[in-house]
Design an enzyme around this catalytic site. Structure first.
Site, PDB file in Angstrom:
ATOM      1  N   HIS A 321       0.942  36.083  -4.666  1.00  0.00           N
ATOM      2  CA  HIS A 321       1.425  37.085  -3.767  1.00  0.00           C
ATOM      3  C   HIS A 321       0.642  37.688  -2.670  1.00  0.00           C
ATOM      4  CE1 HIS A 321       4.143  40.343  -2.511  1.00  0.00           C
ATOM      5  NE2 HIS A 321       5.178  39.906  -2.934  1.00  0.00           N
ATOM      6  N   ASP A 379      10.321  35.764  -7.612  1.00  0.00           N
ATOM      7  CA  ASP A 379      10.911  34.653  -7.770  1.00  0.00           C
ATOM      8  C   ASP A 379      10.928  33.598  -8.666  1.00  0.00           C
ATOM      9  OD1 ASP A 379      10.321  34.738  -4.448  1.00  0.00           O
ATOM     10  OD2 ASP A 379      12.224  34.863  -5.004  1.00  0.00           O
TER      11      ASP A 379
HETATM   12  C1  SDX Z   1       8.117  36.499  -1.926  1.00  0.00           C
HETATM   13  O1  SDX Z   1       5.513  39.482   1.040  1.00  0.00           O
HETATM   14  C2  SDX Z   1       6.592  39.868  -0.008  1.00  0.00           C
HETATM   15  O2  SDX Z   1       6.518  41.181  -0.337  1.00  0.00           O
HETATM   16  C3  SDX Z   1       7.436  38.870  -0.148  1.00  0.00           C
HETATM   17  C4  SDX Z   1       8.295  39.256  -1.446  1.00  0.00           C
HETATM   18  C5  SDX Z   1       9.314  40.149  -1.117  1.00  0.00           C
HETATM   19  O3  SDX Z   1       9.938  40.867  -1.896  1.00  0.00           O
HETATM   20  O4  SDX Z   1       9.683  40.297   0.223  1.00  0.00           O
HETATM   21  O5  SDX Z   1       7.615  39.647  -2.637  1.00  0.00           O
HETATM   22  C6  SDX Z   1       9.035  37.800  -1.873  1.00  0.00           C
HETATM   23  O6  SDX Z   1       8.111  35.985  -0.805  1.00  0.00           O
HETATM   24  C7  SDX Z   1       7.576  36.347  -2.874  1.00  0.00           C
HETATM   25  C8  SDX Z   1       6.315  35.031  -2.791  1.00  0.00           C
HETATM   26  C9  SDX Z   1       7.376  33.961  -3.096  1.00  0.00           C
HETATM   27  N1  SDX Z   1       6.723  32.700  -2.713  1.00  0.00           N
HETATM   28  C10 SDX Z   1       6.137  31.675  -3.516  1.00  0.00           C
HETATM   29  O7  SDX Z   1       6.015  31.900  -4.977  1.00  0.00           O
HETATM   30  C11 SDX Z   1       5.296  30.469  -3.179  1.00  0.00           C
HETATM   31  C12 SDX Z   1       4.140  30.226  -3.826  1.00  0.00           C
HETATM   32  N2  SDX Z   1       3.101  31.219  -3.570  1.00  0.00           N
HETATM   33  C13 SDX Z   1       2.218  30.926  -2.609  1.00  0.00           C
HETATM   34  O8  SDX Z   1       2.913  30.294  -1.277  1.00  0.00           O
HETATM   35  C14 SDX Z   1       1.474  32.220  -1.990  1.00  0.00           C
HETATM   36  O9  SDX Z   1       1.148  32.526  -3.301  1.00  0.00           O
HETATM   37  C15 SDX Z   1       2.106  33.289  -1.243  1.00  0.00           C
HETATM   38  C16 SDX Z   1       2.626  32.506  -0.055  1.00  0.00           C
HETATM   39  C17 SDX Z   1       2.985  33.909  -2.037  1.00  0.00           C
HETATM   40  C18 SDX Z   1       0.924  34.268  -0.923  1.00  0.00           C
HETATM   41  O10 SDX Z   1       0.161  33.600   0.198  1.00  0.00           O
HETATM   42  P1  SDX Z   1      -1.461  34.311   0.718  1.00  0.00           P
HETATM   43  O11 SDX Z   1      -1.348  35.719   0.335  1.00  0.00           O
HETATM   44  O12 SDX Z   1      -1.599  33.678   2.100  1.00  0.00           O
HETATM   45  O13 SDX Z   1      -2.478  33.669  -0.413  1.00  0.00           O
HETATM   46  P2  SDX Z   1      -3.299  32.555  -0.100  1.00  0.00           P
HETATM   47  O14 SDX Z   1      -2.366  31.493   0.420  1.00  0.00           O
HETATM   48  O15 SDX Z   1      -4.655  32.978   1.012  1.00  0.00           O
HETATM   49  O16 SDX Z   1      -4.091  32.101  -1.548  1.00  0.00           O
HETATM   50  C19 SDX Z   1      -5.050  32.563  -2.000  1.00  0.00           C
HETATM   51  C20 SDX Z   1      -5.703  31.696  -2.933  1.00  0.00           C
HETATM   52  C21 SDX Z   1      -5.699  30.442  -2.189  1.00  0.00           C
HETATM   53  O17 SDX Z   1      -6.705  29.566  -2.579  1.00  0.00           O
HETATM   54  P3  SDX Z   1      -8.327  29.486  -2.180  1.00  0.00           P
HETATM   55  O18 SDX Z   1      -8.083  28.978  -0.550  1.00  0.00           O
HETATM   56  O19 SDX Z   1      -8.800  30.969  -2.193  1.00  0.00           O
HETATM   57  O20 SDX Z   1      -9.075  28.413  -2.941  1.00  0.00           O
HETATM   58  O21 SDX Z   1      -4.709  31.248  -4.076  1.00  0.00           O
HETATM   59  C22 SDX Z   1      -4.303  29.837  -4.012  1.00  0.00           C
HETATM   60  C23 SDX Z   1      -4.383  29.478  -2.279  1.00  0.00           C
HETATM   61  O22 SDX Z   1      -4.774  28.125  -2.295  1.00  0.00           O
HETATM   62  N3  SDX Z   1      -2.930  29.950  -3.993  1.00  0.00           N
HETATM   63  C24 SDX Z   1      -2.060  29.273  -4.869  1.00  0.00           C
HETATM   64  C25 SDX Z   1      -0.752  29.923  -4.968  1.00  0.00           C
HETATM   65  N4  SDX Z   1      -0.837  30.887  -4.220  1.00  0.00           N
HETATM   66  C26 SDX Z   1      -2.051  31.163  -3.688  1.00  0.00           C
HETATM   67  N5  SDX Z   1      -2.492  28.187  -5.448  1.00  0.00           N
HETATM   68  C27 SDX Z   1      -1.662  27.447  -6.247  1.00  0.00           C
HETATM   69  N6  SDX Z   1      -0.240  27.840  -6.299  1.00  0.00           N
HETATM   70  C28 SDX Z   1       0.159  28.852  -5.586  1.00  0.00           C
HETATM   71  N7  SDX Z   1       1.477  29.210  -5.634  1.00  0.00           N
END
Ligand code: SDX
Length: 445
Positions: A321, A379
């Site tokens: 998140h 989710d």
């Molecule tokens: C919602 O914003 C809100 O409030 C949203 C929400 C709401 O109520 O409105 O809470 C609802 O959208 C919840 C999120 C639902 N999405 C998912 O579950 C999809 C999977 N999650 C990822 O896509 C991700 O965690 C996000 C999109 C939710 C957040 O992305 P960020 O903040 O841009 O984080 P990032 O991509 O910069 O990740 C940081 C690191 C990265 O690795 P490094 O580059 O540091 O090595 O964490 C890794 C990412 O690759 N990472 C993950 C991951 N989420 C982040 N790696 C594997 N699996 C994941 N799910």
């Protein structure tokens, strides 16, 4: 009920000192004011930065940017705190109901008995849709994703309720917010009915908000529909947990659309479109697909490995998140609720839930997830709960949109009431071609 929209004075940003920017290229120094809200990080006010320094700020994805000041929802990602108008989500989920939370988000206070009765009556009497809108559905293929239908139908509402588009009129603005909250369950249920070829079911004024939605979704004309109060309560709790969440992508989309003066129905349709993405509200459907793809516990290590592989686009859906670097408090509540719903519907053994809990356990012990503070989000468990109700996965995100409508309309209303409000118009760091002479066709290679 607040019939005259007055922006509360509590929580107005207060100036608290400044930071000094030193441009080492010129030696110039610029003092930038620091603002403090009622809670949370202070902000550096950069509104005059470009005018005073000629610099833009640069923050793709808005990881460090506050787009507005708001009094509706407070998040503390490190501590896993979510509050609406100061009330903890745990208390609201336990003691309140969705329409009370709608009133709280919209008007700033939990309703007293009289206000609650009036608000419930007003919402109830706006649940029906203009009869012609059903022909809008018939233009879609039966296998159209319900989110495509919702984007279309909600965007079309301005053609059927033109009065509600005059949002500078306080009463018409209030009507628009109530119509959207009231009609979203009807619109979502009709999208489901259309997808399964069953007749649309009209809302009933004798049912609760959540009960009405379940009735419009699952009842059929040929027999009485009975639903346990425990499941109605669980459905209502799911709406509460999705109601609002600060300046997330879809809410920011609603605010951005609204900043041009677009009508509320168009702005909410834009929010629905944004929520659909798998990185946002579409994740609840993607979690179920992922769990079904994993299949059995022995496949978990392979998927954890893929989630960590930068060359693999696969991510662990329902994990991570932008704000929460701790457990999403909504996920904690939903995990408990999932067990209650499964028990109530008589599902003793849900392999997907066992798989999800094992996946959560393994991930939370894995250095990659621990180091990046990736925890289950709202989710991760919501899909399993909704599947237990009997919803198809395609209805998971429409239900998220249904719950979030209260937050979208409240944030929309807060924005249009803000006297400082202006059109949102971000700038960029341009990295394209510099000026070059036109090349005529006969001179092109
Ligand atoms: C919602 O914003 C809100 O409030 C949203 C929400 C709401 O109520 O409105 O809470 C609802 O959208 C919840 C999120 C639902 N999405 C998912 O579950 C999809 C999977 N999650 C990822 O896509 C991700 O965690 C996000 C999109 C939710 C957040 O992305 P960020 O903040 O841009 O984080 P990032 O991509 O910069 O990740 C940081 C690191 C990265 O690795 P490094 O580059 O540091 O090595 O964490 C890794 C990412 O690759 N990472 C993950 C991951 N989420 C982040 N790696 C594997 N699996 C994941 N799910």
């Amino acid at each position: 009920m607040d019939t005259v929209d007055t922006r509360a004075t509590l929580g107005d940003p207060s100036k608290c000192g400044h930071v000094t920017l030193i441009d080492h290229a010129t030696g110039k120094q610029y003092d930038l004011p620091v603002l403090q809200g009622s809670e949370g990080p202070k902000v550096i006010d950069v509104q005059r930065l470009y005018r005073d320094t000629g610099y833009f700020t640069y923050d793709p994805g808005y990881t460090s940017t506050g787009s507005c000041d708001s009094q509706i929802t407070f998040l503390d990602g490190e501590k896993g705190i979510l509050r609406h108008r100061g009330y903890a989500i745990e208390d609201l989920a336990e003691h309140s109901d969705y329409l009370e939370v709608c009133h709280l988000l919209l008007y700033g206070e939990l309703p007293n008995a009289g206000q609650k009765a009036e608000f419930e009556h007003d919402i109830t009497y706006h649940t029906m849709l203009h009869e012609q809108l059903q022909y809008f559905y018939r233009g879609f293929r039966r296998d159209a994703h319900p989110m495509a239908v919702m984007v279309g139908v909600v965007g079309a509402l301005s053609a059927f309720y033109p009065d509600s588009t005059d949002f500078h009129d306080v009463q018409k603005r209030r009507l628009a917010t109530h119509q959207l909250i009231a009609k979203m369950p009807t619109i979502a249920a009709m999208a489901y009915k259309y997808s399964v070829g069953q007749p649309f079911v009209y809302p009933r004024n004798d049912l609760s908000y959540a009960g009405n939605f379940l009735h419009m979704t699952f009842s059929v004309p040929s027999e009485d529909y009975k639903i346990s109060p425990a499941l109605v309560r669980a459905m209502d709790r799911i709406f509460i947990l999705h109601a609002d969440h600060e300046q997330n992508a879809s809410t920011s989309t609603v605010r951005m659309a609204s900043s041009s003066g677009a009508n509320p129905f168009a702005c909410i349709a834009a929010g629905i479109a944004s929520l659909w993405g798998p990185a946002h509200g579409g994740a609840n459907q993607a979690v179920l697909t992922m769990l079904q793809e994993i299949g059995t516990k022995d496949h978990i290590p392979e998927f954890i490995k893929r989630a960590k592989d930068k060359n693999d686009p696969f991510r662990l859906m329902g994990f991570g998140h932008r704000v929460y670097k701790n457990y999403d408090p909504r996920a904690t509540i939903l995990r408990t609720s999932t067990h209650e719903v499964l028990e109530e519907v008589g599902i003793k053994d849900e392999p997907l839930l066992d798989l999800a809990m094992e996946l959560e356990k393994i991930a939370l012990e894995d250095e990659y997830f621990v180091e990046r503070k990736l925890f289950p989000n709202v989710d991760f468990y919501s899909g399993i709960t909704l599947k237990a109700f009997g919803f198809p996965t395609s209805m998971f995100t429409p239900i998220f949109a249904l719950g979030r409508t209260a937050g979208w309309v409240s944030q929309w209303k807060e924005m249009i009431k803000d006297p400082q409000q202006k059109i949102d118009r971000p700038r960029q760091l341009y990295t394209g071609h510099q000026a070059r002479p036109y090349v005529h066709l006969d001179q092109r290679l």
